[in-house]
Motif scaffolding. Structure first.
Motif, PDB file in Angstrom:
ATOM      1  N   VAL A 412       0.831  -1.204   0.000  1.00 34.08           N
ATOM      2  CA  VAL A 412       0.000   0.000   0.000  1.00 34.08           C
ATOM      3  C   VAL A 412       0.867   1.256   0.000  1.00 34.08           C
ATOM      4  N   ALA A 413       1.901   1.259   0.836  1.00 33.18           N
ATOM      5  CA  ALA A 413       2.789   2.426   0.926  1.00 33.18           C
ATOM      6  C   ALA A 413       3.453   2.714  -0.416  1.00 33.18           C
ATOM      7  N   LEU A 414       3.841   1.663  -1.121  1.00 35.41           N
ATOM      8  CA  LEU A 414       4.453   1.842  -2.436  1.00 35.41           C
ATOM      9  C   LEU A 414       3.428   2.366  -3.443  1.00 35.41           C
ATOM     10  N   GLY A 415       2.236   1.807  -3.409  1.00 37.04           N
ATOM     11  CA  GLY A 415       1.192   2.246  -4.331  1.00 37.04           C
ATOM     12  C   GLY A 415       0.801   3.694  -4.115  1.00 37.04           C
ATOM     13  N   ALA A 416       0.845   4.153  -2.866  1.00 38.55           N
ATOM     14  CA  ALA A 416       0.452   5.532  -2.546  1.00 38.55           C
ATOM     15  C   ALA A 416       1.432   6.560  -3.089  1.00 38.55           C
ATOM     16  N   LEU A 417       2.638   6.135  -3.431  1.00 40.82           N
ATOM     17  CA  LEU A 417       3.591   7.056  -4.050  1.00 40.82           C
ATOM     18  C   LEU A 417       3.158   7.427  -5.466  1.00 40.82           C
ATOM     19  N   PHE A 418       2.454   6.518  -6.120  1.00 41.70           N
ATOM     20  CA  PHE A 418       2.058   6.739  -7.510  1.00 41.70           C
ATOM     21  C   PHE A 418       0.613   7.219  -7.637  1.00 41.70           C
ATOM     22  N   LEU A 419      -0.278   6.683  -6.800  1.00 39.68           N
ATOM     23  CA  LEU A 419      -1.685   7.072  -6.836  1.00 39.68           C
ATOM     24  C   LEU A 419      -2.037   7.646  -5.473  1.00 39.68           C
ATOM     25  N   THR A 420      -2.039   8.971  -5.378  1.00 36.07           N
ATOM     26  CA  THR A 420      -2.166   9.634  -4.076  1.00 36.07           C
ATOM     27  C   THR A 420      -3.607   9.852  -3.639  1.00 36.07           C
ATOM     28  N   SER A 421      -4.562   9.475  -4.463  1.00 42.77           N
ATOM     29  CA  SER A 421      -5.972   9.543  -4.064  1.00 42.77           C
ATOM     30  C   SER A 421      -6.282   8.359  -3.164  1.00 42.77           C
ATOM     31  N   GLY A 422      -6.608   8.645  -1.893  1.00 45.00           N
ATOM     32  CA  GLY A 422      -6.882   7.568  -0.943  1.00 45.00           C
ATOM     33  C   GLY A 422      -8.023   6.677  -1.386  1.00 45.00           C
ATOM     34  N   SER A 423      -9.095   7.287  -1.890  1.00 45.34           N
ATOM     35  CA  SER A 423     -10.230   6.490  -2.349  1.00 45.34           C
ATOM     36  C   SER A 423      -9.890   5.751  -3.641  1.00 45.34           C
ATOM     37  N   GLY A 424      -9.113   6.381  -4.517  1.00 48.42           N
ATOM     38  CA  GLY A 424      -8.744   5.755  -5.773  1.00 48.42           C
ATOM     39  C   GLY A 424      -7.892   4.512  -5.579  1.00 48.42           C
TER      40      GLY A 424
END
Length: 527
Positions: A412-424
Motif C-alpha cells: 500500500v505504501a508503495l502504491g500511494a507514491l504513484f496514486l495519491t488519491s486515498g479512495s482511488g
C-alpha cells in the motif's frame, strides 16, 4: 525577518546534483505523470477486466471458495447475457455504489459547518495562544484533526501552521511543513467520523461481500484506532521535528517580507469576540445534540437499537451513523452561523451546502467510473478467484498473518507514491486484499486500518500529490528559492517516523485483539 541563523540554503537545484533518493522521486514523478486521470484509469481497467474475463473463461479458470465450498468460474463479460446486464445495470451500479450516499450525506452537513466558519474557527482556536514549548505538538495535533474539513483542511492548516510558528519566534517554513505533514500524513487519524471513513467503509463493504454477502463495514469501523492514532502521529511528528528538523530549519535564512507583494498572505489567527461567542454557543449545541441522542437511545425499544435491544451493526445508531454525523454538523454549523452572522437568512444554508459540495464533484465523477469497474470486476468473478488463489498461495507458505500484513502494508505504501488519491487506491486494492485477507482469517476492518497507515504516510513525499505543490507554494512565500529538495529534506524524515510509529501502533493493537471500532473485530471466521 527570521530569527534563525543566516546560512544559505544549499539544497541541490540541478537534476545532475540530485542524490539517489531525489533520483528515485523524480522517477516516481515521471512514472506517475504517465498514468491517466483516475477516471480514465478505472474505465480502462473496466475494459481490461472484460478482455481478461473472455480469455480466462475460455481457459476454464476456476477456484473453490473455502467459505462456501462452491466452485467459482470466470464469467465471460462479452457474452450476450453479460453485455445486456452491463448496459442495464450501469445506472444502478452508480446510484447503489456504497460510498456515494454515505459521503454525500456527511458532506452536506460538513459543508454548512465549514462554510459558516465553524470548522476554520475550531482549528484556529486550537492553535491560537499556544505555548512555544508545545507549539509543534499542538499544530501537529490540529493537523491530524483537520480531516473533518476534508481537502479544505490543507488550505486552512498550512498557512496557520506557518503563522503559529512565526508568532512564537520559530521558523514559519517549518510550521508550514509540520502542518502539511500532520494534515496529509495523518489524514486517517481523526477525532471523529469524516468523509474518508464513509468512503473507505463503503469500498470495504463492497469488497467484503465478495466473500460474505451480508458483511458490512461501518464508517465507525476504525474509530478507536483512528482516535489513538491522532496522538501517536502528532507525537512522532513532534519528536522528529524537535530532535532533527529544527536544526535543519535553523540553517535556512528567510527572505525579507515584501509588504507590496500581492502573494503575501494574511491569515487571521486569534478569534474575535463574535467568533468566541459563536464557538461557545456551538459547543453548547453539540452538548445538547449529544444529550438528545443519548436519551433517544436510552429506551430498550429505541429505534436506535436493533431487535435485540443492542447497538449492533444492524441497529439504527450504527447503520445510520453517517446520517447522524451529517445532521450533527448541519445543526451545529447553522447555530454557529446565526450566532456569528455568517448566516443571515435561511436561503444562505442551501447555498453553503452547494458551495461546500463543489470541491467534491470530481470525487463523484470518479465514483461513476469506479462503480462500473468494481461491478464488472465482481460480475466476472476474477476478484474472487484472485483472492482465493492468493490466499492459497500465502497459506502454503505458512508465513502467518504477521508477515502477510507486513507485505500488505508495504504494498500500500508503495502504491500511494504513484496514486495519491486515498479512495482511488483503495478502489483498486480493496477488491483483492479484503477478500484474500478474509480467507486468511483477517477481518476487513483490520485490512482497512492497515491500508490507512500505509496510504497516508507516504503521500507527503510523493510529488504526485496535488498538495505537495500547494505546500511548496506556501514555503516559497517565506523562502523564494525553496525547491522540491528543500521540501523533501523536511518531509522524508517525517514520513519515515509516521510510517514506523503508526505501524508499531497497528501491530501492537492487532496483536492484543482490541476492536478497531464499535463492533469491529480484528479477525474473521468463515462459516
Amino acid at each position: 525577518m527570521s530569527r534563525n541563523a543566516a546560512v544559505t540554503d544549499t539544497t541541490p537545484k540541478k537534476p545532475g546534483e540530485l542524490n539517489w533518493l531525489m533520483r528515485l522521486l523524480v522517477i516516481i514523478e515521471k512514472a506517475g505523470n504517465k498514468l491517466p486521470h483516475p477516471f480514465w484509469l478505472f474505465l480502462s481497467l473496466a475494459v481490461v477486466v472484460m478482455v481478461l474475463s473472455a480469455i480466462f473463461s475460455a481457459t476454464g479458470l476456476q477456484a473453490v471458495n473455502p467459505a462456501t465450498d462452491e466452485t467459482v468460474s470466470v464469467t465471460n463479460l462479452f457474452s450476450t447475457e453479460s453485455l445486456r446486464e452491463i448496459v442495464a445495470g450501469a445506472t444502478n451500479n452508480f446510484v447503489t455504489f456504497p460510498p456515494l450516499g454515505l459521503v454525500l450525506i456527511v458532506l452536506i452537513g460538513v459543508a454548512v459547518a465549514e462554510q459558516s466558519g465553524l470548522i476554520p474557527a475550531m482549528l484556529r482556536a486550537t492553535i491560537a495562544g499556544a505555548s512555544p514549548k508545545w507549539i509543534t505538538f499542538i499544530v501537529a495535533l490540529a493537523g491530524t484533526a483537520a480531516s473533518i474539513a476534508s481537502d479544505a483542511s490543507y488550505m486552512i492548516m498550512i498557512p496557520l501552521g506557518g503563522l503559529a510558528f512565526k508568532a512564537v519566534g520559530r521558523n514559519p517554513l517549518l510550521g508550514c511543513v509540520v502542518a502539511y505533514a500532520a494534515t496529509s500524513g495523518g489524514y486517517s487519524a481523526a477525532p471523529m467520523v469524516n468523509s474518508m471513513d464513509t468512503i473507505l467503509g463503503g469500498l470495504s463493504t463492497s469488497a467484503a461481500q465478495i466473500i460474505d454477502p451480508d458483511y458490512v463495514v461501518s464508517p465507525l469501523a476504525n474509530f478507536y484506532f483512528n482516535f489513538i492514532s491522532m496522538f501517536v502521529v502528532a507525537g512522532a511528528i513532534t519528536l522528529v521535528t524537535e530532535l532533527l528538523l529544527t536544526k535543519r530549519a535553523d540553517q535556512i535564512e528567510l527572505d525579507e517580507p515584501d509588504e507590496n507583494d500581492p502573494d503575501n498572505f494574511d491569515v487571521k489567527m486569534a478569534l474575535d469576540s463574535n467568533e468566541k461567542r459563536g464557538m461557545v454557543i456551538a459547543v453548547a449545541s453539540i452538548v445538547a445534540c449529544a444529550a438528545i441522542l443519548f436519551f433517544l437511545a436510552l429506551p430498550e425499544d429505541s429505534f436506535l437499537r436493533d431487535e435485540a435491544g443492542a447497538f449492533g451493526p444492524e441497529s439504527g445508531l450504527m447503520s445510520g451513523i453517517a446520517a447522524i454525523i451529517g445532521f450533527g454538523f448541519f445543526i451545529v454549523g447553522i447555530v454557529y452561523g446565526y450566532a456569528t452572522g455568517s448566516i443571515k437568512k435561511t436561503s444562505d444554508i442551501p447555498d453553503m451546502m452547494g458551495k461546500g459540495l463543489l470541491p467534491f464533484v470530481p470525487v463523484i465523477v470518479l465514483f461513476f467510473a469506479a462503480s462500473q469497474f468494481l461491478a464488472l470486476f465482481k460480475m466476472s468473478s476474477l476478484g474472487e478467484i484472485l483472492a482465493i488463489r492468493g490466499a492459497e498461495f500465502f497459506g502454503s507458505l505458512d508465513t502467518g498473518s504477521f508477515v502477510i500484513l507486513i507485505g500488505g502494508w508495504l504494498l500500500v505504501a508503495l502504491g500511494a507514491l504513484f496514486l495519491t488519491s486515498g479512495s482511488g487506491l483503495w478502489t483498486l486494492m480493496a477488491p483483492v486484499l479484503v477478500p484474500m485477507f478474509m480467507l486468511l482469517s483477517i477481518a476487513p476492518e483490520t485490512t482497512q486500518a492497515l491500508y490507512r497507515i500505509g496510504d497516508s504516510t507516504t503521500n507527503i513525499i510523493s510529488p504526485m500529490s496535488p498538495y505537495f505543490v500547494v505546500v511548496l507554494g506556501f514555503i516559497q512565500r517565506y523562502k523564494k528559492d525553496s525547491g522540491i529538495g528543500t521540501l523533501l529534506s523536511f518531509t522524508i524524515p517525517l514520513s519515515f517516523a509516521m510510517f514506523v510509529f503508526w505501524g508499531l501502533l497497528f501491530f501492537i493493537w492487532w496483536s492484543t485483539g482490541i476492536p478497531w471500532g464499535p463492533g469491529s473485530a480484528t479477525s474473521y471466521q468463515m462459516g
